[in-house]
Design a protein around this motif. Structure first.
Motif, PDB file in Angstrom:
ATOM      1  N   TYR A 134       0.834  -1.207   0.000  1.00  0.00           N
ATOM      2  CA  TYR A 134       0.000   0.000   0.000  1.00  0.00           C
ATOM      3  C   TYR A 134       0.866   1.253   0.000  1.00  0.00           C
ATOM      4  CZ  TYR A 134      -4.652  -2.000   0.689  1.00  0.00           C
ATOM      5  OH  TYR A 134      -5.854  -2.647   0.509  1.00  0.00           O
ATOM      6  N   LEU A 135       0.425   2.251  -0.754  1.00  0.00           N
ATOM      7  CA  LEU A 135       0.998   3.591  -0.686  1.00  0.00           C
ATOM      8  C   LEU A 135       0.064   4.461   0.132  1.00  0.00           C
ATOM      9  CD1 LEU A 135       2.288   4.364  -4.300  1.00  0.00           C
ATOM     10  CD2 LEU A 135       3.627   3.721  -2.286  1.00  0.00           C
ATOM     11  N   ASN A 143      -7.810   9.819  12.406  1.00  0.00           N
ATOM     12  CA  ASN A 143      -8.969   9.173  13.025  1.00  0.00           C
ATOM     13  C   ASN A 143      -8.751   7.666  13.180  1.00  0.00           C
ATOM     14  OD1 ASN A 143     -10.484  11.625  13.108  1.00  0.00           O
ATOM     15  ND2 ASN A 143     -10.957  11.358  10.922  1.00  0.00           N
ATOM     16  N   GLY A 144      -7.504   7.328  13.504  1.00  0.00           N
ATOM     17  CA  GLY A 144      -7.181   5.934  13.761  1.00  0.00           C
ATOM     18  C   GLY A 144      -6.996   5.071  12.528  1.00  0.00           C
ATOM     19  N   ARG A 145      -6.972   5.681  11.335  1.00  0.00           N
ATOM     20  CA  ARG A 145      -6.857   4.898  10.098  1.00  0.00           C
ATOM     21  C   ARG A 145      -5.725   5.432   9.221  1.00  0.00           C
ATOM     22  NH1 ARG A 145     -11.479   2.019   8.266  1.00  0.00           N
ATOM     23  NH2 ARG A 145     -10.881   2.480   6.114  1.00  0.00           N
ATOM     24  N   PRO A 146      -5.026   4.530   8.517  1.00  0.00           N
ATOM     25  CA  PRO A 146      -4.072   4.989   7.504  1.00  0.00           C
ATOM     26  C   PRO A 146      -4.830   5.617   6.341  1.00  0.00           C
ATOM     27  CG  PRO A 146      -3.813   2.617   7.990  1.00  0.00           C
ATOM     28  CD  PRO A 146      -5.095   3.052   8.594  1.00  0.00           C
ATOM     29  N   ILE A 147      -4.229   6.595   5.693  1.00  0.00           N
ATOM     30  CA  ILE A 147      -4.883   7.282   4.573  1.00  0.00           C
ATOM     31  C   ILE A 147      -4.153   6.948   3.275  1.00  0.00           C
ATOM     32  CG2 ILE A 147      -5.642   9.482   3.628  1.00  0.00           C
ATOM     33  CD1 ILE A 147      -6.961   8.664   6.288  1.00  0.00           C
ATOM     34  N   PRO A 148      -4.797   6.195   2.362  1.00  0.00           N
ATOM     35  CA  PRO A 148      -4.148   5.837   1.097  1.00  0.00           C
ATOM     36  C   PRO A 148      -3.998   7.046   0.183  1.00  0.00           C
ATOM     37  CG  PRO A 148      -6.426   5.062   1.123  1.00  0.00           C
ATOM     38  CD  PRO A 148      -6.159   5.607   2.488  1.00  0.00           C
ATOM     39  N   VAL A 149      -3.096   6.927  -0.798  1.00  0.00           N
ATOM     40  CA  VAL A 149      -2.817   8.062  -1.684  1.00  0.00           C
ATOM     41  C   VAL A 149      -3.896   8.248  -2.738  1.00  0.00           C
ATOM     42  CG1 VAL A 149      -0.320   7.897  -1.386  1.00  0.00           C
ATOM     43  CG2 VAL A 149      -1.418   6.663  -3.270  1.00  0.00           C
ATOM     44  N   ASP A 150      -4.764   7.245  -2.966  1.00  0.00           N
ATOM     45  CA  ASP A 150      -5.812   7.375  -3.970  1.00  0.00           C
ATOM     46  C   ASP A 150      -6.974   6.465  -3.593  1.00  0.00           C
ATOM     47  OD1 ASP A 150      -5.411   4.680  -5.027  1.00  0.00           O
ATOM     48  OD2 ASP A 150      -3.625   5.444  -6.047  1.00  0.00           O
ATOM     49  N   SER A 151      -8.035   6.550  -4.366  1.00  0.00           N
ATOM     50  CA  SER A 151      -9.202   5.684  -4.143  1.00  0.00           C
ATOM     51  C   SER A 151      -9.422   4.770  -5.347  1.00  0.00           C
ATOM     52  CB  SER A 151     -10.455   6.535  -3.884  1.00  0.00           C
ATOM     53  OG  SER A 151     -10.676   7.431  -4.970  1.00  0.00           O
ATOM     54  N   ALA A 152      -8.358   4.528  -6.106  1.00  0.00           N
ATOM     55  CA  ALA A 152      -8.462   3.730  -7.330  1.00  0.00           C
ATOM     56  C   ALA A 152      -8.594   2.244  -6.997  1.00  0.00           C
ATOM     57  CB  ALA A 152      -7.250   3.978  -8.214  1.00  0.00           C
ATOM     58  N   GLY A 153      -8.919   1.449  -8.040  1.00  0.00           N
ATOM     59  CA  GLY A 153      -9.113   0.016  -7.872  1.00  0.00           C
ATOM     60  C   GLY A 153      -8.269  -0.783  -8.841  1.00  0.00           C
ATOM     61  N   ALA A 188      -6.444  -3.910  -6.082  1.00  0.00           N
ATOM     62  CA  ALA A 188      -7.862  -3.690  -5.796  1.00  0.00           C
ATOM     63  C   ALA A 188      -8.123  -2.660  -4.699  1.00  0.00           C
ATOM     64  CB  ALA A 188      -8.520  -5.021  -5.423  1.00  0.00           C
ATOM     65  N   GLY A 189      -7.212  -2.551  -3.735  1.00  0.00           N
ATOM     66  CA  GLY A 189      -7.435  -1.631  -2.623  1.00  0.00           C
ATOM     67  C   GLY A 189      -7.046  -0.204  -2.965  1.00  0.00           C
ATOM     68  N   PRO A 190      -7.608   0.794  -2.285  1.00  0.00           N
ATOM     69  CA  PRO A 190      -7.192   2.184  -2.503  1.00  0.00           C
ATOM     70  C   PRO A 190      -5.725   2.354  -2.104  1.00  0.00           C
ATOM     71  CG  PRO A 190      -8.552   1.994  -0.520  1.00  0.00           C
ATOM     72  CD  PRO A 190      -8.613   0.664  -1.207  1.00  0.00           C
ATOM     73  N   GLY A 191      -4.930   2.875  -3.031  1.00  0.00           N
ATOM     74  CA  GLY A 191      -3.509   3.039  -2.756  1.00  0.00           C
ATOM     75  C   GLY A 191      -2.703   1.760  -2.827  1.00  0.00           C
ATOM     76  N   GLN A 192      -3.347   0.649  -3.213  1.00  0.00           N
ATOM     77  CA  GLN A 192      -2.641  -0.635  -3.246  1.00  0.00           C
ATOM     78  C   GLN A 192      -2.047  -0.880  -4.630  1.00  0.00           C
ATOM     79  OE1 GLN A 192      -4.935  -4.276  -2.833  1.00  0.00           O
ATOM     80  NE2 GLN A 192      -3.358  -5.194  -1.534  1.00  0.00           N
ATOM     81  N   ASN A 193      -0.802  -1.326  -4.654  1.00  0.00           N
ATOM     82  CA  ASN A 193      -0.095  -1.569  -5.903  1.00  0.00           C
ATOM     83  C   ASN A 193       0.522  -2.961  -5.903  1.00  0.00           C
ATOM     84  OD1 ASN A 193       0.281   1.224  -7.548  1.00  0.00           O
ATOM     85  ND2 ASN A 193       0.107   1.610  -5.353  1.00  0.00           N
ATOM     86  N   ALA A 227       5.277   3.813   1.973  1.00  0.00           N
ATOM     87  CA  ALA A 227       4.931   2.470   1.488  1.00  0.00           C
ATOM     88  C   ALA A 227       4.955   1.487   2.647  1.00  0.00           C
ATOM     89  CB  ALA A 227       5.919   2.025   0.415  1.00  0.00           C
ATOM     90  N   THR A 228       3.951   0.617   2.699  1.00  0.00           N
ATOM     91  CA  THR A 228       3.922  -0.397   3.748  1.00  0.00           C
ATOM     92  C   THR A 228       3.616  -1.772   3.168  1.00  0.00           C
ATOM     93  OG1 THR A 228       2.904  -1.100   5.834  1.00  0.00           O
ATOM     94  CG2 THR A 228       1.462   0.051   4.277  1.00  0.00           C
ATOM     95  N   PHE A 229       4.330  -2.766   3.694  1.00  0.00           N
ATOM     96  CA  PHE A 229       4.095  -4.164   3.341  1.00  0.00           C
ATOM     97  C   PHE A 229       3.290  -4.878   4.425  1.00  0.00           C
ATOM     98  CE2 PHE A 229       7.804  -2.820   0.961  1.00  0.00           C
ATOM     99  CZ  PHE A 229       7.525  -3.310  -0.306  1.00  0.00           C
ATOM    100  N   MET A 230       2.681  -4.118   5.314  1.00  0.00           N
ATOM    101  CA  MET A 230       1.820  -4.693   6.340  1.00  0.00           C
ATOM    102  C   MET A 230       0.725  -5.518   5.661  1.00  0.00           C
ATOM    103  SD  MET A 230      -0.176  -2.554   9.280  1.00  0.00           S
ATOM    104  CE  MET A 230      -1.200  -3.361  10.519  1.00  0.00           C
TER     105      MET A 230
END
Length: 445
Positions: A134-135, A143-153, A188-193, A227-230
């Motif tokens: 994820y980026l 608000n307790g959540r990571p924020i992705p760089v986009d909302s693409a799929g 498929a995820g927002p910010g996921q590559n 970038a995270t590999f979590m």
């Protein structure tokens, strides 16, 4: 090897390299680094570089702390992100004891041992990973959540989007490092590559994965993102896997290919799959080594939860992919359980060992899963004999600690340390009071 050493020393001089980083990996999979001045490299080749191994996760016991890092000259590369100001190179190292023996707890040596076992049986082991990550806008939460760089799929084309520039820069840098890339795309995820590395022998690939993670992190920093590999960073979104395609070759012949077999899969290929399936639950504490890994495995979104195989069945743990007609050399199997945070040296050792055990013992391949395993009821899965993967890290560790295969493959010291480390992870997690508990219980209890 002497020619390769001479090449390295000559390149350091000709390119004006100012620092040479020696890289190695601890048992958890964290990349370690020590930087040498160019004048010290020749001595490192002949004598190694000493350090206190007891300070590294799982590498030695306190009474055998002194170890030596011996650089592998075949892994020499200039690091492109350091630029021309202070040119910097890197080499992976083998860790040895002062008397020259391989350090038993060096993950790279664990994989070398397993590959040597395969070689004794005439096999070379090749892997090809599809690495998801994820980026995020930063490593800070909102608000307790990571924020992705986009909302693409999945496969989305985002004009001007961060991910395009990011993937282009990452792929170019990987190619500069001699690491071939097959595909890259938005997942498929927002910010996921996802970036897929072209197949290589397993030791080279494990080194490449460690380099890949560093490249991705460096490019992200350069572009002002994180970038995270979590395995499962965002609730309700897909986790990040590292689906790995595998094949065994006997010389130049793909041992998994049989033009007359079902799906053109040979008996060796079927036995390899049978070994992966039988031993999958007990190797999961390594292929999925964090508490968070089980949020991916049991969170839906195409992560495999049950020990099944199928042809082009994405709900199966092991898949036999389709390939182009007449391309027998590309026959392979895909293990879909492993996630992007695994230690590639240990994970590939165990996946290979499980497959080899299936070949050695002549395991029978169970019937193929033809339907969508996720949408079956528990009763239907039980009737078909589909075993589940561990539901938590605690469950996985309890299966691993009984495993002869894992103990033999990792060796006593690595085996005991992985168990210790994972029990500690679970104990720390179990002691937490989570936001879920507070939100659901605080006001009503």
């Amino acid at each position: 090897m002497d020619k390769q050493r001479d090449f390295v020393l000559r390149t350091i001089e000709e390119r004006g390299v100012k620092f040479v980083r020696l890289w190695f990996t601890d048992v958890v999979g964290t990349l370690k680094s020590v930087a040498l001045a160019p004048a010290e490299v020749e001595g490192a080749f002949s004598e190694g570089v000493g350090f206190d191994g007891s300070a590294i996760e799982g590498l030695t016991r306190s009474y055998e702390a002194d170890v030596l890092a011996h650089p592998d000259p075949t892994t020499f590369q200039i690091l492109p992100w350091r630029g021309e100001v202070d040119p910097t190179a890197r080499m992976f190292c083998d860790i040895r004891t002062p008397d020259g023996q391989p350090a038993v707890a060096d993950p790279r040596n664990v994989l070398k041992r397993t590959l040597a076992t395969a070689a004794d049986r005439g096999f070379t082991f090749y892997t090809h990973p599809e690495i998801e990550f994820y980026l995020l806008k930063s490593n800070k939460l909102e608000n307790g959540r990571p924020i992705p760089v986009d909302s693409a799929g999945y496969f989305d084309n985002v004009p001007g989007g961060t991910a395009h520039d990011f993937r282009r820069a990452s792929v170019r840098m990987l190619e500069d490092l001699g690491i071939s890339v097959e595909f890259s795309h938005h997942e498929a995820g927002p910010g996921q590559n996802e970036i897929d590395l072209r197949y290589a022998d397993a030791l080279t690939m494990a080194d490449n994965i460690q380099t890949f993670r560093t490249v991705v992190k460096e490019v992200a920093i350069d572009q002002g993102v994180y970038a995270t590999f979590m395995p499962k960073p965002i609730v309700g979104q897909p986790g990040s896997g590292m689906h790995t395609h595998m094949s065994l070759f006997e010389g130049d012949t793909n041992a998994f290919f049989d033009p007359s077999g079902q799906y053109q899969l040979s008996t060796i290929g079927k036995q390899f799959i049978a070994g992966l399936l039988r031993h999958a639950p007990e190797i999961t504490a390594v292929t999925n080594q964090f508490v968070n890994s089980y949020k991916r495995l049991w969170g839906g979104d195409e992560a495999p939860s049950y020990v099944t195989w199928g042809h082009n069945n994405r709900s199966a743990l092991v898949r036999v992919p389709m390939y182009k007609p007449g391309k027998g050399q590309s026959a392979r199997v895909e293990y879909r359980g492993i996630d992007s945070a695994a230690n590639p040296y240990l994970a590939y050792s165990l996946m290979l060992a499980a497959g080899l055990k299936g070949i050695e013992q002549g395991y029978e391949l169970p019937p193929e899963a033809e339907g969508d395993v996720w949408n079956m009821t528990n009763t239907e899965r039980r009737a078909l004999g589909y075993e589940s993967l561990p539901a938590s890290l605690d469950h996985a560790v309890r299966l691993m600690e009984k495993s002869e295969l894992v103990a033999e493959t990792l060796g006593e010291q690595v085996f005991e340390f992985v168990l210790l480390n994972k029990r500690r992870d679970w104990a720390g997690y179990r002691a937490q009071v989570t936001p879920y508990e507070l939100q659901n219980n605080l006001e009503i209890l």
